[in-house]
Design a protein around this motif. Structure first.
Motif, PDB file in Angstrom:
ATOM      1  N   LEU A 199       0.862  -1.192   0.000  1.00  0.00           N
ATOM      2  CA  LEU A 199       0.000   0.000   0.000  1.00  0.00           C
ATOM      3  C   LEU A 199       0.889   1.230   0.000  1.00  0.00           C
ATOM      4  O   LEU A 199       1.782   1.340   0.851  1.00  0.00           O
ATOM      5  N   GLN A 215       1.668   7.255   0.712  1.00  0.00           N
ATOM      6  CA  GLN A 215       0.821   8.444   0.611  1.00  0.00           C
ATOM      7  C   GLN A 215      -0.598   8.133   1.062  1.00  0.00           C
ATOM      8  O   GLN A 215      -1.244   8.925   1.753  1.00  0.00           O
ATOM      9  N   LYS A 216      -1.111   6.952   0.665  1.00  0.00           N
ATOM     10  CA  LYS A 216      -2.464   6.574   1.073  1.00  0.00           C
ATOM     11  C   LYS A 216      -2.530   6.281   2.571  1.00  0.00           C
ATOM     12  O   LYS A 216      -3.508   6.613   3.236  1.00  0.00           O
ATOM     13  N   VAL A 217      -1.489   5.665   3.088  1.00  0.00           N
ATOM     14  CA  VAL A 217      -1.448   5.404   4.534  1.00  0.00           C
ATOM     15  C   VAL A 217      -1.426   6.715   5.303  1.00  0.00           C
ATOM     16  O   VAL A 217      -2.102   6.867   6.330  1.00  0.00           O
ATOM     17  N   ALA A 261      -2.657   9.597   4.303  1.00  0.00           N
ATOM     18  CA  ALA A 261      -3.983  10.216   4.206  1.00  0.00           C
ATOM     19  C   ALA A 261      -4.961   9.567   5.171  1.00  0.00           C
ATOM     20  O   ALA A 261      -5.718  10.253   5.876  1.00  0.00           O
ATOM     21  N   LEU A 262      -4.957   8.237   5.221  1.00  0.00           N
ATOM     22  CA  LEU A 262      -5.860   7.526   6.128  1.00  0.00           C
ATOM     23  C   LEU A 262      -5.515   7.811   7.585  1.00  0.00           C
ATOM     24  O   LEU A 262      -6.399   8.055   8.416  1.00  0.00           O
ATOM     25  N   ALA A 293      -8.606  13.625   2.139  1.00  0.00           N
ATOM     26  CA  ALA A 293      -8.081  12.259   2.284  1.00  0.00           C
ATOM     27  C   ALA A 293      -8.726  11.320   1.276  1.00  0.00           C
ATOM     28  O   ALA A 293      -8.049  10.467   0.682  1.00  0.00           O
ATOM     29  N   LEU A 294     -10.028  11.470   1.066  1.00  0.00           N
ATOM     30  CA  LEU A 294     -10.723  10.620   0.092  1.00  0.00           C
ATOM     31  C   LEU A 294     -10.203  10.873  -1.322  1.00  0.00           C
ATOM     32  O   LEU A 294     -10.025   9.935  -2.117  1.00  0.00           O
ATOM     33  N   LEU A 317      -7.189  11.916  -2.112  1.00  0.00           N
ATOM     34  CA  LEU A 317      -5.855  11.315  -2.201  1.00  0.00           C
ATOM     35  C   LEU A 317      -5.943   9.795  -2.322  1.00  0.00           C
ATOM     36  O   LEU A 317      -5.232   9.166  -3.112  1.00  0.00           O
ATOM     37  N   TRP A 318      -6.826   9.208  -1.537  1.00  0.00           N
ATOM     38  CA  TRP A 318      -6.957   7.739  -1.525  1.00  0.00           C
ATOM     39  C   TRP A 318      -7.461   7.225  -2.876  1.00  0.00           C
ATOM     40  O   TRP A 318      -7.003   6.209  -3.368  1.00  0.00           O
ATOM     41  N   SER A 319      -8.408   7.948  -3.459  1.00  0.00           N
ATOM     42  CA  SER A 319      -8.983   7.506  -4.729  1.00  0.00           C
ATOM     43  C   SER A 319      -8.131   7.890  -5.926  1.00  0.00           C
ATOM     44  O   SER A 319      -8.362   7.415  -7.036  1.00  0.00           O
TER      45      SER A 319
END
Length: 823
Positions: A301, A304-306, A308-309, A339-340, A342-344
Motif C-alpha cells: 500500500l 501516501q495513502k497510509v 492520508a488515512l 483524504a478521500l 488522495l486515496w482515490s
C-alpha cells in the motif's frame, strides 16, 4: 462541478436570509426545477467551448435551486420539533441523560439533556423536544450541579421556553445557534415539587458511544485541573485538550483577541490540521521504513495513502475529543474530503478538492455559513491557494544544505503568513470591526509554539499515567505562561488593534479588489497602489445621525435597561443593562459589540439610574472598554462604579446642559431625597437592622429635548416618585417618547403620570418571559387605551427611533426577519 458548488452555496445563503420557509409543494417544485438546468448542462459535451459559459451557468442555476431546497428541508425538519407555546413556563418532569460535557461556573452548570421520557402532568402528556439546553443553579434542588456527570440518567423537574435570544444589530444570533444544534427548547431545573417528582439520579452511566466520549472528556478535564491547581492557564490546556473554554479568564480572552491568537486557544481547525498532518507524517515515515522490519509495506500500500488515512483518523479522534462541535466538524469534513481524494487518486486540482469540501460542509450543516469561522476557514485556504499555486515560494531542497533548506521553509512559512494576514484583512474588518495590527507577529511565535509543542504535549500527557502526565502538563503550562507574558506586552501597545466600524458593502468590495491586486503575482503593474483601496474601509467612521437628527436605540439586553442617544457629534448611554452572571453582563455581551460595530469608541456621558443590577450590571465593562467622559448616577459614593469614574456627577433635580441641539434636564432625585436616604441608611446601621431602602426610588429621571420632540427616561420610578414629578414639574414632563417606568411594573405608569407625559410611543425594556411578568397586563392595557404605540424588546428586539422633523420607529426583528425567529 465547481460552478454547481458555487451555485449550491449561493442557494443555501439565499435561503438563510428569508423571513419564511417555502411550503413542501414549493420545495418539490424547486427540486424538479433544479433537474432541468442540470440535464441541459449534462447534454452539452465538454469539448464544446462554444457553449462552455452556458454549461457553467446551467450548473450554477441547478446548484442554487438545489441549495435552496436542501437548506429549507433541513430547516423544516428541525423546526417541527419546537416546544409548543402552551407548555412554556410550566413545570415538566423529564427522564433522560446528560448529553454533553457540563459547563460549570460560579452560578451553576449548563448542559444538554437528551429526553427519553416525559411524565404526564395531571393526566396530560406534555410535548417536549428530544434535546434541551438546561441550566441548573447552585441552589436549585437537592442535588448540586457539580454532581452532574455526562452519560448519567436523571429525572428532572424543568421549566422550559421556546428558543429566544437577544436581537440586536451586529449581535450574536443565539436563536440560529440553537437551531443549528437542534435545541428547540431551553430552560432551567426547578426545585423539587413533590416527593415522587424530585430531581434524582437514576443511573450513574448509560452506555452509548457518545456518552463514553463525553465521560472521557470529563475525566480528562478533571485530571488536568487537579494536576494544575492554582495555575492561571490550566483552562487553556483544558481548551486545547477537550474544547471546554469556560475556565479561561475573561481578561485573558481580551489579550488573546487583541493579539489575534484567540483561534489558537481552542480546538480550532488549525490545531486539527496540524495534529492530522503530524500524525500522517509520522505514519508515512514509519510505513516507508516498514516499521524497521523487512515487510516491504510500501509495496502492499503506498505510503501516501497510509498517510492520508492516518491523518483522517487522527483528525476524527481529535474532533471526538473536542465533543464533535460544529466548528471542529467543518475542519473534519474538509480533511476527510482531501483524504478521500488522495486515496482515490482523483485529485484533478486543488480548487476541485476545496469545492468538494465546501459542498460536504454545507450538505451536513446548511447553517455553517452564518458564522465567522466558516468564512475564515475557507477564505484562508483560498488565499493560500491564490498566493501560492503556480508560484515558486521556496528553493528546491535537492542539493541544498540543511541551513538552506531551513531558510527555504522559513521563507515559505513567512510568505504564507503574509498572504493570510493581508488576504483576510477585509473579511476580518467585515466580521469583527477590528484588525489586530500585531497579530502577524504574535501568530508567528504562537502558531508553532501552541500548535506544534503545547498541543501535542497536552494530548500526549492525556494518555500517560501520573506523575508523567503531571510533568508534561506543567511543562506545557510553563510555555503558555511565557507566551502570555509576551502577548500581554504586545496587547498593551497603543497601536495593537485598529478599530473601525463594520464596513459598508462598497468599501468592503473595494478593499477586496485591492487585496486581490496586492497579492497578485510579481509583474502586475502598480501593486503598491492597491493599498489605497483599503483606506475607505480602515477610515470608515460608520453610520452617524445626519444634521438635524437624533437617534435613540433601546438595545435588547433582556430584563434591564440600556438606551443609546446619539447625534452627529455626541453620544449618551442611559443605563448599562443587567449582569447575567458573575462571568458576563450586558456591557460585554451586547453593548460593547454594538458600539464597536458602529465605530463608537467613546461616550460623552453614561447615566446609571440607580443601584440595581439590571441597570448598572454592565457599567464597569463599558468603562473598561471605551472612554466615558462623565458618569451621572444616584449610586452611593463608595460604589465601584463611582470609584472607577474619571468624572462622577450625582444626578440632581435642576441639572441641565446642552450638546448642540440636544437639551438635557435632570428632573429627579432632589437633595431632600438624598438626605432622607442617608438618614435611613444611618439609622439602619446604628440599630444593626436590615437595610429596607428601595433603590428604585433613587432613579435618575432625565428628559432630552431635540427640536420640537422629547424623550423621557424615568428609570424605575414608582407611584410615589411619579406623583412627586407631577407636583414639582407640572407641565414639564410632556414627551413624545416614554421609556416605560420600571419595565411596565404594576407599581408604576399611573394614569395621572401617563396623562401628564402624554407620549406617542412607549418603549418597554423587558426580557422574554421574565420572572416579574413585566409588563403587567393591566399596565399594558392602560397604555393601549390611551392610544400609545407600545414597542417591546422581548417581542421586537432592539428598538430604533429617529428624531427629525418627525419621529420614525423601527425594530430589529421587523427589519431583520428570519424564518427561525417564528414571530
Amino acid at each position: 462541478m465547481r460552478s454547481a458548488v458555487i451555485g449550491f452555496v449561493l442557494g443555501v445563503a439565499f435561503l438563510q436570509t428569508r423571513a419564511s420557509l417555502p411550503a413542501v409543494w414549493q420545495l418539490c417544485g424547486l427540486l424538479l426545477l433544479a433537474l432541468l438546468p442540470a440535464v441541459a448542462a449534462y447534454k452539452i459535451p465538454d469539448p464544446c467551448l462554444k457553449y462552455a459559459c452556458f454549461k457553467s451557468a446551467a450548473n450554477m442555476l441547478a446548484g442554487a435551486l438545489f441549495g435552496m431546497a436542501w437548506a429549507a428541508l433541513f430547516a423544516q425538519y428541525y423546526l417541527r420539533h419546537e416546544l409548543p407555546a402552551a407548555w412554556e413556563g410550566r413545570d415538566i418532569t423529564v427522564i433522560g441523560t446528560i448529553d454533553s460535557l457540563p459547563s460549570h461556573s460560579e452560578s451553576g452548570a449548563r448542559f444538554i439533556f437528551a429526553v427519553e421520557k416525559v411524565l404526564d402532568q395531571d393526566g396530560v402528556s406534555p410535548i417536549v423536544p428530544k434535546r434541551l439546553a438546561l441550566f441548573w443553579d447552585q441552589t436549585a434542588g437537592q442535588a448540586l450541579p457539580v454532581q452532574v456527570q455526562p452519560g448519567a440518567r436523571w429525572q428532572l423537574s424543568v421549566r422550559l421556553k421556546r428558543p429566544h435570544g437577544n436581537a440586536n444589530p451586529h449581535g450574536f444570533d443565539y436563536e440560529a445557534w440553537l437551531l443549528e444544534r437542534n435545541l428547540r427548547a431551553t430552560g432551567y431545573v426547578r426545585s423539587d415539587q413533590k416527593p415522587e417528582l424530585q430531581n434524582r439520579q437514576l443511573q450513574a452511566f448509560v452506555f452509548s458511544p457518545g456518552n463514553l466520549i463525553e465521560v472521557l472528556r470529563s475525566r480528562l478535564r478533571e485530571r488536568i485541573l487537579q494536576a494544575l491547581p492554582e495555575h492561571r492557564y490550566a483552562g487553556v490546556l483544558v481548551a486545547l485538550a477537550v474544547g471546554d473554554q469556560n475556565a479561561i479568564d475573561q481578561s485573558d480572552w481580551e489579550v488573546f483577541n487583541r493579539t489575534g491568537i484567540s483561534h489558537l486557544v481552542a480546538i480550532s481547525g488549525l490545531h486539527i490540521t496540524m495534529i492530522a498532518g503530524m500524525f500522517a507524517a509520522i505514519m508515512a515515515a514509519l510505513w516507508r521504513r516498514s516499521f524497521f522490519t523487512k515487510a516491504a509495506l510500501p509495496l502492499l500500500l503506498p505510503a501516501q495513502k497510509v498517510a492520508a488515512l492516518s491523518g483522517a483518523l487522527a483528525a476524527l479522534c481529535y474532533v471526538l475529543l473536542a465533543g464533535f462541535g460544529i466548528p471542529a466538524q467543518r475542519t473534519l469534513y474538509m480533511l476527510l474530503t482531501v483524504a478521500l481524494a488522495l486515496w482515490s487518486g482523483r485529485i484533478t486540482s486543488v480548487s476541485h478538492v476545496l469545492c468538494a469540501a465546501l459542498a460536504v460542509v454545507l450538505l451536513v450543516d446548511p447553517w455553517a455559513l452564518l458564522w465567522p469561522g466558516f468564512w475564515l476557514s475557507f477564505c484562508a485556504v483560498g488565499v493560500i491557494l491564490y498566493a501560492s499555486v503556480g508560484r515558486s515560494l521556496a528553493v528546491a531542497a535537492e542539493g541544498k544544505s540543511r541551513v538552506a533548506r531551513s531558510l527555504g521553509v522559513l521563507k515559505m512559512a513567512g510568505a504564507t503568513q503574509y498572504a493570510v494576514t493581508i488576504g483576510l484583512l477585509p473579511l476580518t474588518a467585515l466580521l469583527f470591526g477590528q484588525v489586530s495590527l500585531i497579530g502577524p507577529l504574535a501568530n508567528a511565535l504562537a502558531i508553532p509554539l501552541v500548535g506544534q509543542v503545547v498541543t501535542p504535549l497536552t494530548l500526549f500527557a492525556s494518555v500517560l499515567p501520573a506523575p508523567l502526565s503531571t510533568w508534561l502538563w506543567r511543562g506545557a503550562h510553563a510555555l503558555i505562561e511565557q507566551l502570555a507574558v509576551f502577548l500581554n506586552w504586545l496587547s498593551a501597545l497603543p497601536f495593537a488593534v485598529w478599530q473601525a466600524a463594520l464596513p459598508q458593502a462598497w468599501t468592503f468590495g473595494l478593499a477586496l479588489l485591492a487585496t486581490i491586486w496586492l497579492l497578485a503575482p510579481r509583474g502586475w503593474p502598480l501593486r503598491w497602489l492597491a493599498l489605497a483601496g483599503w483606506l475607505p474601509l480602515l477610515l470608515d467612521n460608520g453610520s452617524r445621525p445626519g444634521a438635524g437628527e437624533m437617534w435613540v436605540t433601546a438595545l435588547d439586553v433582556g430584563q434591564g435597561m440600556a438606551v443609546l442617544i446619539e447625534t452627529a457629534d455626541h453620544r449618551l448611554l442611559y443605563d448599562s443593562g443587567p449582569a447575567y452572571s458573575p462571568e458576563s453582563d450586558a456591557g460585554s455581551r451586547v453593548i460593547i459589540p454594538y458600539l464597536r460595530a458602529r465605530g463608537i469608541t467613546g461616550l460623552d456621558a453614561l447615566v446609571v439610574s440607580h443601584n440595581h443590577d439590571d441597570h448598572s450590571g454592565g457599567a464597569l465593562s463599558i468603562m473598561n472598554s471605551v472612554k466615558v467622559n462623565a458618569v451621572y448616577s444616584s449610586l452611593p459614593l463608595e460604589h465601584p462604579i463611582v470609584r472607577a469614574a474619571a468624572d462622577h456627577r450625582r444626578c440632581l433635580d435642576g441639572q441641565d446642559w446642552q450638546w448642540g441641539g440636544m437639551k438635557f434636564n435632570m428632573l429627579y432625585p432632589d437633595l431632600d431625597h438624598y438626605s432622607a436616604r442617608e438618614a435611613a441608611l444611618a439609622a439602619s446601621r446604628k440599630h444593626d437592622a436590615r437595610n429596607s431602602h428601595n433603590p428604585n426610588t433613587d432613579s435618575c429621571t432625565l428628559k432630552i429635548t431635540y427640536g420640537e420632540h422629547a424623550i423621557l427616561l424615568p428609570g424605575d420610578v414608582e407611584t410615589a416618585q411619579e406623583m412627586k414629578l407631577i407636583a414639582s414639574h407640572a407641565g414639564q414632563l410632556k414627551a413624545d417618547v416614554l421609556l416605560a417606568p420600571h419595565h411596565g411594573s404594576g407599581t408604576s405608569s399611573t394614569a395621572a403620570f401617563l396623562a401628564e407625559v402624554d407620549p406617542q410611543i412607549a418603549m418597554f425594556q423587558v426580557g422574554y418571559r421574565n420572572r416579574f411578568r413585566h409588563p403587567q397586563r393591566q399596565v399594558l392595557e392602560r397604555y393601549q387605551a390611551l392610544g400609545i404605540e407600545t414597542l417591546r424588546n422581548d417581542q421586537d428586539g432592539a428598538i430604533m427611533l429617529k428624531f427629525g422633523a418627525s419621529i420614525t420607529a423601527g425594530t430589529y426583528r421587523e427589519q431583520h426577519r428570519r424564518y427561525w425567529y417564528g414571530r
